[in-house]
Structures are given as C-alpha cells and as structure tokens.
Design a protein around this motif. Structure first.
Motif, PDB file in Angstrom:
ATOM      1  N   SER A 183      43.191  46.634  44.282  1.00 26.79           N
ATOM      2  CA  SER A 183      44.373  46.760  43.151  1.00 26.79           C
ATOM      3  C   SER A 183      44.026  47.078  41.675  1.00 26.79           C
ATOM      4  N   ASP A 184      42.717  46.548  41.222  1.00 25.18           N
ATOM      5  CA  ASP A 184      42.174  47.178  40.086  1.00 25.18           C
ATOM      6  C   ASP A 184      41.559  48.495  40.091  1.00 25.18           C
ATOM      7  N   SER A 185      41.238  48.979  41.315  1.00 29.39           N
ATOM      8  CA  SER A 185      40.858  50.410  41.399  1.00 29.39           C
ATOM      9  C   SER A 185      41.838  51.568  40.758  1.00 29.39           C
ATOM     10  N   ALA A 188      46.115  46.717  33.547  1.00 27.70           N
ATOM     11  CA  ALA A 188      45.758  45.555  34.678  1.00 27.70           C
ATOM     12  C   ALA A 188      46.496  45.863  35.796  1.00 27.70           C
ATOM     13  N   ALA A 189      46.329  45.122  36.824  1.00 29.29           N
ATOM     14  CA  ALA A 189      46.988  45.644  38.064  1.00 29.29           C
ATOM     15  C   ALA A 189      48.209  44.399  38.121  1.00 29.29           C
ATOM     16  N   THR A 190      49.320  44.920  38.692  1.00 26.47           N
ATOM     17  CA  THR A 190      50.356  43.955  38.979  1.00 26.47           C
ATOM     18  C   THR A 190      50.045  42.651  39.376  1.00 26.47           C
ATOM     19  N   GLU A 191      49.206  42.803  40.723  1.00 26.10           N
ATOM     20  CA  GLU A 191      48.928  41.652  41.032  1.00 26.10           C
ATOM     21  C   GLU A 191      47.525  41.595  41.516  1.00 26.10           C
ATOM     22  N   SER A 192      46.656  40.472  41.669  1.00 27.64           N
ATOM     23  CA  SER A 192      45.275  40.494  42.235  1.00 27.64           C
ATOM     24  C   SER A 192      45.542  40.632  43.861  1.00 27.64           C
ATOM     25  N   SER A 193      44.441  40.731  44.659  1.00 33.23           N
ATOM     26  CA  SER A 193      44.637  40.712  45.935  1.00 33.23           C
ATOM     27  C   SER A 193      44.430  39.306  46.522  1.00 33.23           C
ATOM     28  N   VAL A 238      36.646  44.723  31.572  1.00 29.84           N
ATOM     29  CA  VAL A 238      36.898  43.301  31.170  1.00 29.84           C
ATOM     30  C   VAL A 238      36.964  42.462  32.505  1.00 29.84           C
ATOM     31  N   SER A 239      35.965  41.529  32.628  1.00 32.65           N
ATOM     32  CA  SER A 239      35.973  40.631  33.747  1.00 32.65           C
ATOM     33  C   SER A 239      35.567  39.542  33.642  1.00 32.65           C
ATOM     34  N   MET A 240      36.594  38.504  34.255  1.00 32.73           N
ATOM     35  CA  MET A 240      35.990  37.025  33.894  1.00 32.73           C
ATOM     36  C   MET A 240      35.480  36.647  35.573  1.00 32.73           C
ATOM     37  N   GLY A 266      44.680  36.085  44.083  1.00 35.33           N
ATOM     38  CA  GLY A 266      45.584  35.314  43.616  1.00 35.33           C
ATOM     39  C   GLY A 266      46.827  35.582  43.577  1.00 35.33           C
ATOM     40  N   TYR A 267      46.908  36.875  43.510  1.00 36.67           N
ATOM     41  CA  TYR A 267      48.436  37.436  43.445  1.00 36.67           C
ATOM     42  C   TYR A 267      49.543  36.387  42.861  1.00 36.67           C
ATOM     43  N   THR A 268      49.048  35.918  41.540  1.00 34.32           N
ATOM     44  CA  THR A 268      50.108  35.177  40.770  1.00 34.32           C
ATOM     45  C   THR A 268      51.125  36.205  40.199  1.00 34.32           C
ATOM     46  N   GLY A 269      50.390  37.361  39.833  1.00 31.76           N
ATOM     47  CA  GLY A 269      51.277  38.445  38.975  1.00 31.76           C
ATOM     48  C   GLY A 269      51.674  38.114  37.507  1.00 31.76           C
ATOM     49  N   THR A 270      51.303  37.130  37.135  1.00 33.95           N
ATOM     50  CA  THR A 270      51.542  36.745  35.989  1.00 33.95           C
ATOM     51  C   THR A 270      50.574  36.908  34.710  1.00 33.95           C
ATOM     52  N   VAL A 271      49.180  37.371  35.098  1.00 34.91           N
ATOM     53  CA  VAL A 271      48.120  37.278  34.144  1.00 34.91           C
ATOM     54  C   VAL A 271      48.443  38.321  33.259  1.00 34.91           C
ATOM     55  N   PRO A 272      48.691  39.566  33.350  1.00 39.15           N
ATOM     56  CA  PRO A 272      48.978  40.630  32.560  1.00 39.15           C
ATOM     57  C   PRO A 272      49.925  40.315  31.580  1.00 39.15           C
ATOM     58  N   GLY A 315      44.913  30.047  32.028  1.00 37.78           N
ATOM     59  CA  GLY A 315      43.514  29.883  31.592  1.00 37.78           C
ATOM     60  C   GLY A 315      42.646  31.516  31.456  1.00 37.78           C
ATOM     61  N   THR A 316      42.818  31.980  32.557  1.00 39.34           N
ATOM     62  CA  THR A 316      42.212  33.416  32.761  1.00 39.34           C
ATOM     63  C   THR A 316      42.882  34.048  31.865  1.00 39.34           C
ATOM     64  N   ALA A 317      44.008  34.184  31.486  1.00 42.64           N
ATOM     65  CA  ALA A 317      44.613  34.991  30.537  1.00 42.64           C
ATOM     66  C   ALA A 317      44.107  34.907  29.255  1.00 42.64           C
ATOM     67  N   VAL A 341      41.025  33.880  28.299  1.00 38.48           N
ATOM     68  CA  VAL A 341      39.650  34.336  28.215  1.00 38.48           C
ATOM     69  C   VAL A 341      39.755  36.029  28.235  1.00 38.48           C
ATOM     70  N   LEU A 342      40.665  36.764  28.884  1.00 36.85           N
ATOM     71  CA  LEU A 342      40.723  38.113  29.016  1.00 36.85           C
ATOM     72  C   LEU A 342      41.371  38.503  27.801  1.00 36.85           C
ATOM     73  N   ALA A 343      42.438  37.850  26.905  1.00 35.50           N
ATOM     74  CA  ALA A 343      42.775  38.046  25.869  1.00 35.50           C
ATOM     75  C   ALA A 343      41.843  38.085  24.702  1.00 35.50           C
ATOM     76  N   CYS A 370      41.515  45.480  32.777  1.00 34.32           N
ATOM     77  CA  CYS A 370      40.999  44.211  33.363  1.00 34.32           C
ATOM     78  C   CYS A 370      40.747  44.446  34.865  1.00 34.32           C
ATOM     79  N   VAL A 371      39.497  43.964  35.210  1.00 34.12           N
ATOM     80  CA  VAL A 371      39.052  44.180  36.556  1.00 34.12           C
ATOM     81  C   VAL A 371      38.781  42.926  37.356  1.00 34.12           C
ATOM     82  N   LYS A 372      39.364  42.393  38.273  1.00 34.84           N
ATOM     83  CA  LYS A 372      39.002  41.150  38.814  1.00 34.84           C
ATOM     84  C   LYS A 372      37.973  41.461  40.042  1.00 34.84           C
ATOM     85  N   GLN A 373      36.899  40.535  40.346  1.00 41.93           N
ATOM     86  CA  GLN A 373      35.981  40.646  41.131  1.00 41.93           C
ATOM     87  C   GLN A 373      36.314  39.638  42.307  1.00 41.93           C
TER      88      GLN A 373
HETATM   89  N1  LIG Z   1      39.179  37.090  36.430  1.00 47.47           N
HETATM   90  C1  LIG Z   1      39.855  38.161  36.185  1.00 47.47           C
HETATM   91  N2  LIG Z   1      39.372  39.288  35.530  1.00 47.47           N
HETATM   92  C2  LIG Z   1      39.671  40.267  35.095  1.00 47.47           C
HETATM   93  N3  LIG Z   1      41.008  40.628  35.377  1.00 47.47           N
HETATM   94  C3  LIG Z   1      41.835  39.578  35.950  1.00 47.47           C
HETATM   95  C4  LIG Z   1      41.134  38.682  36.318  1.00 47.47           C
HETATM   96  N4  LIG Z   1      42.231  38.001  36.954  1.00 47.47           N
HETATM   97  C5  LIG Z   1      43.420  38.552  37.155  1.00 47.47           C
HETATM   98  N5  LIG Z   1      42.930  39.617  36.307  1.00 47.47           N
HETATM   99  C6  LIG Z   1      43.799  40.933  36.016  1.00 47.47           C
HETATM  100  O1  LIG Z   1      45.183  40.450  36.137  1.00 47.47           O
HETATM  101  C7  LIG Z   1      45.719  41.220  37.289  1.00 47.47           C
HETATM  102  C8  LIG Z   1      46.977  40.271  38.100  1.00 47.47           C
HETATM  103  O2  LIG Z   1      46.179  39.115  38.648  1.00 47.47           O
HETATM  104  P1  LIG Z   1      47.122  37.976  39.091  1.00 47.47           P
HETATM  105  O3  LIG Z   1      47.866  37.454  38.198  1.00 47.47           O
HETATM  106  O4  LIG Z   1      46.184  36.833  39.547  1.00 47.47           O
HETATM  107  O5  LIG Z   1      47.689  38.434  40.142  1.00 47.47           O
HETATM  108  C9  LIG Z   1      44.478  41.423  38.360  1.00 47.47           C
HETATM  109  O6  LIG Z   1      45.081  42.656  39.140  1.00 47.47           O
HETATM  110  C10 LIG Z   1      43.703  41.896  37.152  1.00 47.47           C
HETATM  111  O7  LIG Z   1      43.910  43.302  36.630  1.00 47.47           O
END
Ligand SMILES: Nc1ncnc2c1ncn2[C@@H]1O[C@H](COP(=O)(O)O)[C@@H](O)[C@H]1O
Ligand SMILES: Cc1cc2nc3c(=O)[nH]c(=O)nc-3n(C[C@H](O)[C@H](O)[C@H](O)COP(=O)(O)OP(=O)(O)OC[C@H]3O[C@@H](n4cnc5c(N)ncnc54)[C@H](O)[C@@H]3O)c2cc1C
Lengths: 316, 257
Positions: free
Chosen positions: B37-39, B114-119, B58-60, B121-127, B95-97, B99-101, B6-9
């Motif tokens: 974080s995703d690198s 995935a990364a533990t949290e995005s830079s 995979v990116s949304m 959004g940093y919800t840390g719940t998506v994975p 919602g993001t999850a 789509v990614l799933a 999962c890579v977030k832009q």
């Molecule tokens: N829009 C996105 N597209 C791809 N990966 C995402 C997206 N949003 C979140 N992720 C993945 O979920 C991780 C945690 O995101 P977050 O829960 O927003 O902190 C991110 O570092 C990504 O690996």
C-alpha cells in the motif's frame, strides 16, 4: 444506559444505509443522538427519528469543507461537556476521517473494523481477523467516550416508527489551517442496474476470466439475474473494471442473497467483503481454491465453459 | 519541494502469522517487507518532487528493521527516519500517529503522503490522526494528486464517483492503490540505497513520553480472542458439462429465478 452518538451521513437529502444500520445497534445500547455535518438536518430528522434517534445535532453546510476536521472538532468540544458513552461511525470515506480527527483531539483510541458491539460491563467491539476465522474482542479502558468504526452491513436497518428527531445545532470552532481543504467540484460515475452494495444478487469476476474482454460474461449474467456486477481487486488493479466494482476489504462490503464468484481465488481480503452473503456460489478450476471453503455450491470447472452455458440456460 | 512519506514495514501478507496468546500482539518472526500500500505513496512522492525535490521516508518499526525501508530507498527516496523503541510495543493507531507526527515535524515537509490503509492493520485512521496532531489539512482517499505552486489538487474517491479537492500546503494526502504505478527498483537503485542516510531514533529523541504510547497509552484492552463461527461447508462438484445446470437448479431452489 448512557448516550450513544451516531455519525449520520446523508446523500442528497436521504440518510445513508450505513447510518440506519448504526442506529439499529445504537438504540439497543442507549439513548441515541445523531450527529451530522453538512446539508439540512431538518430534511433528515424524520427518517433519523423513525430509526431511533431522539435528537440530531448538525453543523449545517460546511461550504465545501471536508467533514473530518469540522465535525471532529465540533464533537470533541461537545464530548467534553456531554460525555457520551460511545460514538459510532461507519467505515466510510467521511466516517474514518471524522473518527481519526476526533480521536487525536480527545487523545482517545478508535476501535476499528468492528462488526458487532456488545454490552458486557462496558462496550466491547468485535473485530474479525484472519479472513473472519477469528474474532478479537476489545474494550476501552479509561473514562473517555468509546469511538467505534463499524463495517457496513454489520446490522440490519429497521425503522421503529419513532417521531422525528429534535433538531439542534452543533458548533464548529475556528479550524485554522486544518479546515482549509475545499471540495471544488463533484463527479458522479453513473452505472445502470442495482447498486453493488444493495443488490440481491451479485456476480463477481476475478483474474480467472483471463482477459478484460471476458468480463462481459459477468455483466451478462448479473443482468439476467437482475443483480449487480462486482470484481476482485486483481482485475480492478489490472484496469479491467473501475474501482467502484471492487468487493472486499478495500472495496465494498456486500451481503446479497446470492453471491456468485467466478474465477476468484478467495483471498482473505476478498472474503471479508462478501462472506456475509446469504448463499455463495463459486466457479473455479482449482479444487483447492480457498473460495470453496465458504461456498454453498462450488463448481470445479472452467469459467469459459460454465458461464456461457449458464447464461444461455437462463434464456431471455 | 520536500515530501515525507509514511511507510509501514509489515510481515509478508502471504504469510499472515498469528496472534501470540500471551502478549496479544501479532507474532513477527519473519523479515518485514515494505507494505505494498505504501509503495504507491513512495512512487507518488518521487513523481511529484521530480529532479530537484526531496523524498524522506518515515517508518516506525520494532528493532530498527529496515528491509522494507531499503526497498523504498531503492525506488529512489533520498533518506529515511526510522523510529524504534521497546516502549512502542502494543501501540495502536493513535500511538503510531503520535510517533509519526513527531518524526514528520523533525523532517519539516511541505507534503506528507500515506496510504489510505495498511495491509496488516487496516485501521485507516493513522493518516488523519497524524494530520490532526500536526495541525495540517488533509485529503484522504486520493486517486489522483498534483501540486501546483502552493496548493495540492486531489481527486478524492467517494461512494459514487470522486470529488475534486484543493488544499494549501503544507498538507497530508492519503493515496489509494492505483494512484500511480510503483516502479521496480533498478539494480543501480538497490546499490545506491545502501549508502543513503537513515537516521535511527528512539522516543526520547522525539520528546515523546513513553506513557502516552504503547500498551500504556492505548486506552483499550483486548478482552478475548475467539474462533469466529464458521460457515457450514457446502456441496462441491466437478463440472462435467452439467455445472451450469446445477447452478440453475440451485437458483430455482433459492427462488432467484
Ligand atoms: N508504523 C508505521 N510506520 C509508518 N507509517 C505507518 C505506520 N503505521 C501506519 N502508517 C501509515 O498510515 C497508513 C494507514 O495505516 P493504518 O491506519 O494502520 O491502516 C499506512 O499505510 C502508512 O502509510
Ligand atoms: C491491503 C490489501 C487489500 C486488499 N483488498 C482487496 C479487496 O478489497 N478485494 C479483493 O478482491 N482483493 C483485495 N486484495 C487482494 C487479494 O489479496 C487478492 O490478491 C485478490 O483478491 C486476488 O484476486 P483474484 O481472486 O481475482 O485473483 P487470483 O488470486 O489470481 O485468483 C484467480 C483464480 O481464478 C482461478 N482460475 C484461473 N483460470 C480459471 C478458469 N479458466 N476457470 C475458472 N477458474 C479459473 C484460479 O484457480 C484462481 O483461484 C487486497 C490485498 C491487500 C494486500
């Protein structure tokens, strides 16, 4: 008032501080039930009760399983019949996992990075953004339980002298593949002195120290002040100190009486982890460094001069 | 082995942007970059698959933006799935999850990173939400990852150290910064990225109901955005050889010493 569930986390038979903080808030909002995974709930019922939980529901030992899928599934099942108003989790390794699993199970959102919850015609979560300069206030719509992930140190833990929480069981359904990750061994990285997130004084160093060998100045000063040593992510990523030293968004949240930042610029992600400190002292050679905007005492100077002189002045 | 990452832009964190008061979403005027974080996930995946595996990104993202994706392809990932749809505007973590799933299911990976949290959004719940939606086991906060046969072994960060966790594949693992050192794309990699397959998909392609994502599916609303109480400005002085004395005096005042 509705019922508020609080994710109770424990470590070797004691309740973690974040849980006690959540209980302090939860009891303002409604009747409190602690929900707990792994270990012996009887052991912690007295402490949970003292902090306002009427009941503790526990899965019992997870046999090496991680709390996310087990507690997430158990809570999703129970929420369907009990309909709590809200479920509070601390932003911890386990808390995030359980909240995420539960959210997907219930098809309900999580409000994250919360530092306060207020009741205003429904529960509203307050999330600081842009390094804490702006608050975003968010409310759940719909009828599902509100799932909140709360940052550590948002509330003050305080016992109320309640009687021990009544202990009940929480049934974990068959998890299938989702339950197949197992902890096979645990390692504790010992450090001496007070813990970073509990110390009254925290001294943190950043890239301004110049090189790893200079970090001992931070440790020496922390020791002299009976405090703990911390770090910015820049020097954690550079390998000067372990990750457990990191203060900030992706590290620890600290709220000591005194926070001393030496050679730290004050990036947003660092500040969210220490902005709540009672007093902040910053030493930085750049008068424009953002850290000065939140410092009670700012010294524009060279850490290589100020720190050794300060350590010497504090004597033995 | 096939690994989906999962890579977030995101907008460049050095230029944080602002919240649009009308739409209550983050204004995104600038070119998006690969979330740092995703690198780490991309690098981890490349190391795990070695020479005979496959890394699928995979990116949304809004508007089929692919600047950040190109960076990850230039690092060496083989292909990418890019999901954009107007109905996704305002999507929260769940919602993001969703789509990614759905995208990951299409890819059919042995391991999802995935990364533990995005830079941003940093919800840390998506994975963890993605794992649940896919019915996968997961290990979050990985600081070391290895694959051995049909299992993944992870050193998982804890409050006071780490746990060793094993998990059968397929599984999802979220990695912390520092799990591996991300490579810089080589010139050859940058050139090669241009011809790598990137599949662009919308919600309909993934069979997702537009009402279950975006603002519509959010289940939450922002009631207000307010300035936070500011800290009072303190005293800033220039060190003229007496800086340490001022600190000592201040600490005495505070009765710390
Ligand atoms: N829009 C996105 N597209 C791809 N990966 C995402 C997206 N949003 C979140 N992720 C993945 O979920 C991780 C945690 O995101 P977050 O829960 O927003 O902190 C991110 O570092 C990504 O690996
Ligand atoms: C998703 C994400 C999460 C992050 N999480 C965290 C986190 O949890 N914690 C964290 O700290 N950071 C975090 N960061 C990183 C953060 O953005 C900064 O890069 C980091 O905090 C900078 O560390 P620093 O202040 O030590 O280094 P720099 O920003 O390089 O600052 C060094 C400072 O030292 C000063 N200096 C230099 N020489 C001297 C001298 N001789 N005497 C005095 N001062 C001197 C300079 O003026 C400068 O202000 C995160 C970033 C991202 C993208």
């Amino acid at each position: 008032m509705g019922t508020i569930w609080v994710h109770a986390e424990t470590n070797n038979g004691t309740v973690s501080t974040i849980t006690l903080e959540l209980l302090a808030k939860a009891r303002e909002l409604g009747d409190v039930v602690a929900v707990h995974a792994g270990g012996d709930a009887e052991q912690v019922a007295a402490e949970l009760g003292e902090h306002g939980a009427g009941k503790v529901l526990s899965t019992g030992d997870l046999d090496g399983g991680l709390p996310g899928p087990a507690l997430g599934s158990a809570l999703a099942d129970l929420a369907a019949s009990e309909a709590p108003q809200a479920i509070l989790f601390g932003t911890t390794y386990g808390g995030r996992d359980v909240a995420g699993r539960l959210s997907a199970k219930l098809d309900a959102p999580v409000i994250t990075n919360i530092v306060d919850i207020v009741d205003s015609d429904g529960l509203v979560g307050i999330e600081p953004v842009f390094g804490g300069t702006t608050n975003v206030n968010t409310k759940f719509t719909g009828s599902k339980p509100g799932i909140f992930l709360v940052r550590p140190k948002s509330f003050n833990a305080e016992p109320t002298g309640g009687s021990p929480a009544e202990v009940g069981a929480l049934t974990v359904p068959e998890l299938g593949a989702t339950g197949s990750a197992k902890v096979v061994s645990q390692f504790v990285e010992e450090s001496d002195g007070p813990k970073l997130d509990e110390a009254g004084v925290v001294v943190s160093g950043g890239r301004g120290l110049g090189e790893a060998d200079k970090y001992h100045m931070i440790e020496d000063l922390a020791k002299k002040l009976g405090g703990a040593a911390g770090a910015s992510r820049a020097i954690v990523d550079a390998g000067w100190v372990p990750y457990s030293y990191q203060v900030g968004q992706t590290g620890k949240v600290v709220k000591p009486d005194v926070y001393i930042a030496a050679g730290i610029s004050g990036a947003t992600q660092h500040m969210v982890g220490m902005k709540g400190s009672k007093t902040i002292i910053a030493i930085n050679k750049d008068p424009e460094a953002p850290i000065f905007s939140i410092a009670d005492l700012g010294i524009i100077g060279d850490v290589h001069k100020v720190l050794p002189a300060l350590i010497a002045a504090l004597g033995e | 082995m096939k690994v989906a990452v999962c890579v977030k832009q995101i907008p460049d964190p050095a230029d944080p942007g602002e919240i649009d008061p009308n739409t209550k979403t983050l204004k995104r005027d600038t070119k998006l970059i690969l979330d740092e974080s995703d690198s780490y996930g991309v690098e981890m995946a490349l190391q795990l698959v070695g020479d005979d595996g496959e890394v699928v990104l995979v990116s949304m993202v809004p508007n089929n933006e692919r600047n950040g994706l190109n960076n990850a392809l230039a690092m060496g990932a083989h292909s990418a799935l890019l999901v954009s749809d107007d109905a996704l505007s305002g999507s929260d973590a769940l919602g993001t999850a969703k789509v990614l799933a759905a995208a990951i299911k299409r890819v059919g990976a042995d391991l999802v990173l995935a990364a533990t949290e995005s830079s941003d959004g940093y919800t840390g719940t998506v994975p963890e939400q993605v794992a649940e939606l896919l019915g996968l086991p997961s290990v979050t906060f990985a600081k070391e990852v290895s694959v051995d046969g049909g299992n993944v072994a992870v050193k998982r960060q804890t409050e006071d150290g780490y746990d060793e966790v094993t998990c059968p594949l397929p599984a999802l693992v979220s990695v912390t910064a520092g799990v591996v050192e991300p490579r810089y794309p080589s010139f050859k990699g940058i050139m090669a990225a241009k011809s790598k397959p990137v599949e662009e998909l919308g919600l309909a392609d993934l069979g997702i109901d537009a009402a279950s994502v975006g603002w519509a599916g959010g289940g939450q609303e922002i009631v207000s955005i307010e300035p936070a109480p500011a800290r009072e400005a303190g005293e800033i002085i220039e060190d003229e050889g007496d800086g340490h004395e001022r600190i000592v005096a201040f600490l005495q005042e505070l009765k710390v010493i």
